[in-house]
Design a protein around this motif. Sequence first.
Motif, PDB file in Angstrom:
ATOM      1  N   ARG A   1       0.824  -1.195   0.000  1.00 53.27           N
ATOM      2  CA  ARG A   1       0.000   0.000   0.000  1.00 53.27           C
ATOM      3  C   ARG A   1       0.865   1.254   0.000  1.00 53.27           C
ATOM      4  O   ARG A   1       2.005   1.237   0.453  1.00 53.27           O
ATOM      5  N   ASP A   2       0.296   2.309  -0.519  1.00 54.67           N
ATOM      6  CA  ASP A   2       0.922   3.621  -0.500  1.00 54.67           C
ATOM      7  C   ASP A   2      -0.009   4.512   0.306  1.00 54.67           C
ATOM      8  O   ASP A   2      -1.065   4.943  -0.196  1.00 54.67           O
ATOM      9  N   ASN A   3       0.342   4.765   1.547  1.00 53.86           N
ATOM     10  CA  ASN A   3      -0.551   5.522   2.431  1.00 53.86           C
ATOM     11  C   ASN A   3      -0.745   6.962   1.947  1.00 53.86           C
ATOM     12  O   ASN A   3      -1.812   7.541   2.142  1.00 53.86           O
ATOM     13  N   ALA A   4       0.268   7.527   1.339  1.00 48.75           N
ATOM     14  CA  ALA A   4       0.143   8.906   0.850  1.00 48.75           C
ATOM     15  C   ALA A   4      -0.874   9.009  -0.281  1.00 48.75           C
ATOM     16  O   ALA A   4      -1.495  10.056  -0.471  1.00 48.75           O
ATOM     17  N   LYS A   5      -1.043   7.927  -1.006  1.00 47.09           N
ATOM     18  CA  LYS A   5      -1.973   7.909  -2.147  1.00 47.09           C
ATOM     19  C   LYS A   5      -3.263   7.164  -1.827  1.00 47.09           C
ATOM     20  O   LYS A   5      -4.116   7.023  -2.712  1.00 47.09           O
ATOM     21  N   ASN A   6      -3.390   6.666  -0.592  1.00 49.63           N
ATOM     22  CA  ASN A   6      -4.580   5.870  -0.218  1.00 49.63           C
ATOM     23  C   ASN A   6      -4.842   4.771  -1.244  1.00 49.63           C
ATOM     24  O   ASN A   6      -5.980   4.578  -1.705  1.00 49.63           O
ATOM     25  N   THR A   7      -3.795   4.065  -1.597  1.00 50.17           N
ATOM     26  CA  THR A   7      -3.875   3.052  -2.640  1.00 50.17           C
ATOM     27  C   THR A   7      -3.320   1.737  -2.124  1.00 50.17           C
ATOM     28  O   THR A   7      -2.302   1.708  -1.427  1.00 50.17           O
ATOM     29  N   VAL A   8      -4.006   0.657  -2.479  1.00 48.40           N
ATOM     30  CA  VAL A   8      -3.539  -0.688  -2.146  1.00 48.40           C
ATOM     31  C   VAL A   8      -3.316  -1.442  -3.441  1.00 48.40           C
ATOM     32  O   VAL A   8      -4.054  -1.257  -4.421  1.00 48.40           O
ATOM     33  N   TYR A   9      -2.286  -2.279  -3.450  1.00 50.10           N
ATOM     34  CA  TYR A   9      -1.920  -3.051  -4.631  1.00 50.10           C
ATOM     35  C   TYR A   9      -1.938  -4.546  -4.312  1.00 50.10           C
ATOM     36  O   TYR A   9      -1.755  -4.944  -3.166  1.00 50.10           O
TER      37      TYR A   9
END
Length: 120
Positions: free
Chosen positions: A70-78
């Motif tokens: 996940r990229d917490n700065a982008k609120n994105t999970v992969y």
Amino acid sequence: VQLQASGGGSVQAGGSLRLSCVVSGRIFSVNDMGWYRQAPGREREPVASITSGGTTNYQDSVKGRFTISRDNAKNTVYLQMNSLWPEDTAVYYCSANLRRHRFAASVDYWGQGTLVTVSS
């Protein structure tokens, strides 16, 4: 709040796909994020999850093949999926447990699903 999943498609067995899921809207904090899947005629099942601190958990059948991040700065999970099997064919859904504002309760939100098809 919206969860937008992408990255599904059709691949042959042994191939790879990378799913992404972006959380947008009014958000105060995002807790656990995860991926679920539902194959035809079967119930939805958890695939992988990740806490805000980066602790991960996987379904036994995907351990060593799938990686959640996940990229917490982008609120994105992969979800990086390698060595795909035909049995991985399903609609994959992302989820996020989040608070919309400081005093709100944590609530689970779901994405719309993205289809992964693995042919033998």
